[in-house]
Design a protein around this motif. Structure first.
Motif, PDB file in Angstrom:
ATOM      1  N   ARG A   8      66.183 134.426  -8.089  1.00  0.00           N
ATOM      2  CA  ARG A   8      64.349 134.396  -7.788  1.00  0.00           C
ATOM      3  C   ARG A   8      64.081 135.393  -8.105  1.00  0.00           C
ATOM      4  O   ARG A   8      62.688 135.265  -9.057  1.00  0.00           O
ATOM      5  CB  ARG A   8      64.878 133.587  -6.403  1.00  0.00           C
ATOM      6  CG  ARG A   8      62.714 132.262  -6.679  1.00  0.00           C
ATOM      7  CD  ARG A   8      62.323 131.690  -5.098  1.00  0.00           C
ATOM      8  NE  ARG A   8      61.525 131.142  -5.445  1.00  0.00           N
ATOM      9  CZ  ARG A   8      60.219 131.254  -4.368  1.00  0.00           C
ATOM     10  NH1 ARG A   8      60.754 131.705  -3.516  1.00  0.00           N
ATOM     11  NH2 ARG A   8      59.129 130.266  -4.794  1.00  0.00           N
ATOM     12  N   ALA A   9      64.756 136.662  -7.300  1.00  0.00           N
ATOM     13  CA  ALA A   9      63.459 137.818  -7.473  1.00  0.00           C
ATOM     14  C   ALA A   9      63.857 138.091  -9.642  1.00  0.00           C
ATOM     15  O   ALA A   9      62.044 138.365 -10.261  1.00  0.00           O
ATOM     16  CB  ALA A   9      63.805 138.934  -7.432  1.00  0.00           C
ATOM     17  N   SER A  10      64.346 137.606 -10.187  1.00  0.00           N
ATOM     18  CA  SER A  10      64.449 137.634 -11.820  1.00  0.00           C
ATOM     19  C   SER A  10      63.741 136.941 -12.387  1.00  0.00           C
ATOM     20  O   SER A  10      63.245 137.315 -13.403  1.00  0.00           O
ATOM     21  CB  SER A  10      66.034 138.130 -12.485  1.00  0.00           C
ATOM     22  OG  SER A  10      66.260 138.270 -13.321  1.00  0.00           O
ATOM     23  N   ARG A  11      63.646 135.608 -11.800  1.00  0.00           N
ATOM     24  CA  ARG A  11      63.134 134.257 -12.431  1.00  0.00           C
ATOM     25  C   ARG A  11      61.235 134.709 -12.349  1.00  0.00           C
ATOM     26  O   ARG A  11      60.785 134.221 -13.396  1.00  0.00           O
ATOM     27  CB  ARG A  11      63.274 133.023 -11.648  1.00  0.00           C
ATOM     28  CG  ARG A  11      62.717 132.320 -12.499  1.00  0.00           C
ATOM     29  CD  ARG A  11      63.269 131.026 -12.308  1.00  0.00           C
ATOM     30  NE  ARG A  11      62.840 129.896 -10.820  1.00  0.00           N
ATOM     31  CZ  ARG A  11      64.330 130.525 -10.047  1.00  0.00           C
ATOM     32  NH1 ARG A  11      65.256 130.380  -9.869  1.00  0.00           N
ATOM     33  NH2 ARG A  11      63.024 129.634  -9.201  1.00  0.00           N
ATOM     34  N   LEU A  12      61.419 135.470 -11.406  1.00  0.00           N
ATOM     35  CA  LEU A  12      59.541 135.379 -11.110  1.00  0.00           C
ATOM     36  C   LEU A  12      58.884 136.456 -12.203  1.00  0.00           C
ATOM     37  O   LEU A  12      57.593 136.413 -12.485  1.00  0.00           O
ATOM     38  CB  LEU A  12      59.399 135.948 -10.059  1.00  0.00           C
ATOM     39  CG  LEU A  12      59.855 134.555  -8.587  1.00  0.00           C
ATOM     40  CD1 LEU A  12      59.563 134.910  -7.199  1.00  0.00           C
ATOM     41  CD2 LEU A  12      58.660 133.612  -8.731  1.00  0.00           C
ATOM     42  N   LEU A  13      60.235 137.841 -12.079  1.00  0.00           N
ATOM     43  CA  LEU A  13      60.118 138.898 -12.745  1.00  0.00           C
ATOM     44  C   LEU A  13      59.358 138.078 -14.233  1.00  0.00           C
ATOM     45  O   LEU A  13      58.699 138.898 -15.459  1.00  0.00           O
ATOM     46  CB  LEU A  13      61.035 139.853 -12.670  1.00  0.00           C
ATOM     47  CG  LEU A  13      60.461 140.944 -14.060  1.00  0.00           C
ATOM     48  CD1 LEU A  13      59.399 141.793 -13.992  1.00  0.00           C
ATOM     49  CD2 LEU A  13      61.729 142.127 -13.987  1.00  0.00           C
ATOM     50  N   SER A  14      60.455 137.647 -14.867  1.00  0.00           N
ATOM     51  CA  SER A  14      60.554 136.688 -15.800  1.00  0.00           C
ATOM     52  C   SER A  14      59.029 136.015 -16.296  1.00  0.00           C
ATOM     53  O   SER A  14      58.641 136.248 -17.222  1.00  0.00           O
ATOM     54  CB  SER A  14      61.578 135.957 -16.262  1.00  0.00           C
ATOM     55  OG  SER A  14      62.952 136.746 -16.368  1.00  0.00           O
ATOM     56  N   ILE A  15      59.097 134.986 -15.403  1.00  0.00           N
ATOM     57  CA  ILE A  15      57.419 134.762 -15.346  1.00  0.00           C
ATOM     58  C   ILE A  15      56.920 135.411 -15.923  1.00  0.00           C
ATOM     59  O   ILE A  15      56.314 135.261 -16.595  1.00  0.00           O
ATOM     60  CB  ILE A  15      57.198 133.672 -14.219  1.00  0.00           C
ATOM     61  CG1 ILE A  15      58.406 132.106 -14.118  1.00  0.00           C
ATOM     62  CG2 ILE A  15      55.792 133.525 -14.146  1.00  0.00           C
ATOM     63  CD1 ILE A  15      58.481 131.472 -12.805  1.00  0.00           C
ATOM     64  N   LEU A  16      56.744 136.502 -14.941  1.00  0.00           N
ATOM     65  CA  LEU A  16      55.523 137.674 -15.183  1.00  0.00           C
ATOM     66  C   LEU A  16      55.631 138.339 -17.434  1.00  0.00           C
ATOM     67  O   LEU A  16      54.413 138.289 -17.364  1.00  0.00           O
ATOM     68  CB  LEU A  16      55.443 138.775 -14.591  1.00  0.00           C
ATOM     69  CG  LEU A  16      54.793 138.174 -12.895  1.00  0.00           C
ATOM     70  CD1 LEU A  16      55.841 139.444 -11.935  1.00  0.00           C
ATOM     71  CD2 LEU A  16      53.497 137.593 -12.953  1.00  0.00           C
ATOM     72  N   LEU A  17      56.421 138.782 -17.556  1.00  0.00           N
ATOM     73  CA  LEU A  17      56.608 139.417 -18.775  1.00  0.00           C
ATOM     74  C   LEU A  17      56.679 137.721 -19.701  1.00  0.00           C
ATOM     75  O   LEU A  17      56.210 138.448 -20.316  1.00  0.00           O
ATOM     76  CB  LEU A  17      58.037 139.280 -19.584  1.00  0.00           C
ATOM     77  CG  LEU A  17      58.888 140.460 -17.730  1.00  0.00           C
ATOM     78  CD1 LEU A  17      59.877 141.362 -18.409  1.00  0.00           C
ATOM     79  CD2 LEU A  17      57.210 142.382 -18.148  1.00  0.00           C
ATOM     80  N   LEU A  18      57.001 136.782 -19.553  1.00  0.00           N
ATOM     81  CA  LEU A  18      56.515 135.694 -20.675  1.00  0.00           C
ATOM     82  C   LEU A  18      55.424 135.224 -20.428  1.00  0.00           C
ATOM     83  O   LEU A  18      54.672 135.655 -21.655  1.00  0.00           O
ATOM     84  CB  LEU A  18      57.689 134.709 -20.171  1.00  0.00           C
ATOM     85  CG  LEU A  18      58.807 134.421 -20.758  1.00  0.00           C
ATOM     86  CD1 LEU A  18      59.388 133.008 -19.753  1.00  0.00           C
ATOM     87  CD2 LEU A  18      59.216 134.494 -21.744  1.00  0.00           C
ATOM     88  N   LEU A  19      54.703 135.285 -19.370  1.00  0.00           N
ATOM     89  CA  LEU A  19      53.356 135.242 -19.741  1.00  0.00           C
ATOM     90  C   LEU A  19      52.327 136.299 -20.003  1.00  0.00           C
ATOM     91  O   LEU A  19      51.717 136.188 -20.552  1.00  0.00           O
ATOM     92  CB  LEU A  19      52.659 134.801 -17.777  1.00  0.00           C
ATOM     93  CG  LEU A  19      53.091 133.542 -17.411  1.00  0.00           C
ATOM     94  CD1 LEU A  19      52.095 134.001 -16.533  1.00  0.00           C
ATOM     95  CD2 LEU A  19      52.084 132.194 -18.079  1.00  0.00           C
ATOM     96  N   GLN A  20      52.984 137.836 -19.536  1.00  0.00           N
ATOM     97  CA  GLN A  20      52.086 138.579 -20.328  1.00  0.00           C
ATOM     98  C   GLN A  20      52.140 138.534 -21.562  1.00  0.00           C
ATOM     99  O   GLN A  20      51.638 139.430 -22.557  1.00  0.00           O
ATOM    100  CB  GLN A  20      52.832 139.785 -19.772  1.00  0.00           C
ATOM    101  CG  GLN A  20      52.094 141.651 -19.999  1.00  0.00           C
ATOM    102  CD  GLN A  20      52.853 142.912 -19.637  1.00  0.00           C
ATOM    103  OE1 GLN A  20      52.846 142.464 -18.181  1.00  0.00           O
ATOM    104  NE2 GLN A  20      53.310 143.495 -19.969  1.00  0.00           N
ATOM    105  N   ALA A  21      53.932 138.389 -22.717  1.00  0.00           N
ATOM    106  CA  ALA A  21      54.104 138.492 -23.995  1.00  0.00           C
ATOM    107  C   ALA A  21      53.131 137.549 -25.003  1.00  0.00           C
ATOM    108  O   ALA A  21      52.594 137.787 -25.897  1.00  0.00           O
ATOM    109  CB  ALA A  21      55.224 138.780 -23.749  1.00  0.00           C
ATOM    110  N   ARG A  22      52.843 135.989 -23.791  1.00  0.00           N
ATOM    111  CA  ARG A  22      52.732 135.211 -24.731  1.00  0.00           C
ATOM    112  C   ARG A  22      51.531 134.593 -24.396  1.00  0.00           C
ATOM    113  O   ARG A  22      50.488 133.556 -25.328  1.00  0.00           O
ATOM    114  CB  ARG A  22      53.627 133.700 -24.731  1.00  0.00           C
ATOM    115  CG  ARG A  22      55.705 134.448 -25.165  1.00  0.00           C
ATOM    116  CD  ARG A  22      56.375 133.469 -24.934  1.00  0.00           C
ATOM    117  NE  ARG A  22      57.731 133.905 -25.641  1.00  0.00           N
ATOM    118  CZ  ARG A  22      58.911 132.821 -25.549  1.00  0.00           C
ATOM    119  NH1 ARG A  22      58.283 131.607 -25.464  1.00  0.00           N
ATOM    120  NH2 ARG A  22      59.414 133.457 -25.596  1.00  0.00           N
TER     121      ARG A  22
END
Length: 324
Positions: A2-16
């Motif tokens: 889940r921690a990896s998924r939360l980081l992925s959400i942050l990176l996706l929102l930051q990039a897109r």
């Protein structure tokens, strides 16, 4: 997980920028309900984000918020440094940009990951060019790439293998692909999407008109489909060949992978001498003649008869040439 998924959400929102819950769920391969729970967890942890309802709504990070790269794992940091190929980047005019980006990434990494990245660069080097071939000259690559970036139509003078060899084409350039040391342009002409070898472009005129890329066009997916279709179109027949077991073992060093794989999968014994009968795909009698002559006396063509006769004629002519 889940921690990896939360980081992925942050990176996706930051990039897109703004993304809907459904878009995030599709990217992360989870349910929309899971995304809602994750967004609540991020908000509770103090991440500045907000959601907007409606057709144009979605989740966004507050302007100016940036995540830090200290969340990278060792494997992720190593993969990023392996991903940068300096040769192709320089061809695209991005050599300096790549070097600067790697320096910034290195500076942002924790000490232990920085040490691993340094060791990685000293022990692994990726060279995408093929053996026994010089790089293609691509003087017009920069103009082609600029047109791809800005979605500008181009007119090119292109040198092809069939007559008339030099043709003029007006193209909508969708993307460029680097494969085996060569650059290819994927573009739409008058009828359909085609692939053009950039080194065969003799001149480029950039036009003032823009074009719209097709919705959902996936360059990587198109390229995979193109390669599959290319193999189907060029392998027009099969040849039955008798060869030694020793030659079969060394076949991957002498022919392309598809031919070697077909030989290995179809191999069956033919006699007491340990020779094998294999069935391999061929492009044409002319092309197969050169390929099979490379195998020497440890291979004998059984069929088709046209190929067997062509090889016999060639060997006879060579014997006459070398007769003392």
């Amino acid at each position: 997980m889940r921690a990896s998924r939360l980081l992925s959400i942050l990176l996706l929102l930051q990039a897109r920028g703004r993304l809907t819950a459904q878009q995030l769920a599709d990217e992360l391969e989870v349910s929309v309900r899971t995304v809602y729970r994750d967004m609540e967890s991020l908000a509770a942890a103090g991440v500045p984000l907000y959601g907007e309802a409606g057709h144009d709504g979605g989740y966004r990070l507050v302007d100016g918020y940036r995540t830090r790269l200290t969340g990278l794992t060792a494997g992720e940091a190593e993969a990023l440094f392996l991903a940068g190929l300096p040769g192709p980047a320089a061809d695209l005019g991005l050599g300096t940009v790549l070097a600067t980006a790697q320096l910034k990434l290195m500076a942002a990494l924790p000490d232990e990951l920085r040490d691993r990245a340094n060791v990685l660069q000293q022990r692994f080097h990726l060279d995408p060019a093929g053996w026994y071939s010089a790089p293609d000259p691509t003087p017009h690559l920069a103009a082609v790439v600029d047109a791809v970036w800005h979605q500008r139509r181009i007119r090119v003078r292109y040198h092809r293998w069939t007559a008339p060899q030099d043709v003029i084409r007006t193209l909508e350039p969708y993307g460029v692909v680097f494969k085996a040391g060569r650059w290819y342009l994927v573009a739409r002409g008058t009828d359909r999407i085609r692939t053009y070898r950039v080194s065969q472009i003799r001149r480029v005129w950039t036009l003032d008109t823009r074009f719209d890329r097709p919705d959902g066009f996936d360059l990587a997916g198109h390229w995979r489909a193109y390669l599959d279709d290319f193999d189907v179109r060029r392998q027009r027949g099969v040849a039955v060949v008798r060869l030694s077991a020793d030659l079969l073992a060394h076949l991957p060093d002498l022919v392309e992978p598809g031919v070697a794989r077909a030989a290995r999968e179809s191999a069956e014994p033919t006699d007491r001498d340990g020779w094998l009968r294999v069935v391999i795909p061929i492009e044409s009698v002319e092309h197969a003649t050169g390929m099979l002559l490379r195998l020497g006396a440890n291979a004998e063509v059984l069929a088709p008869i046209e190929l067997r006769e062509r090889i016999a004629e060639t060997v006879t002519a060579m014997a006459a040439t070398y007769a003392v």
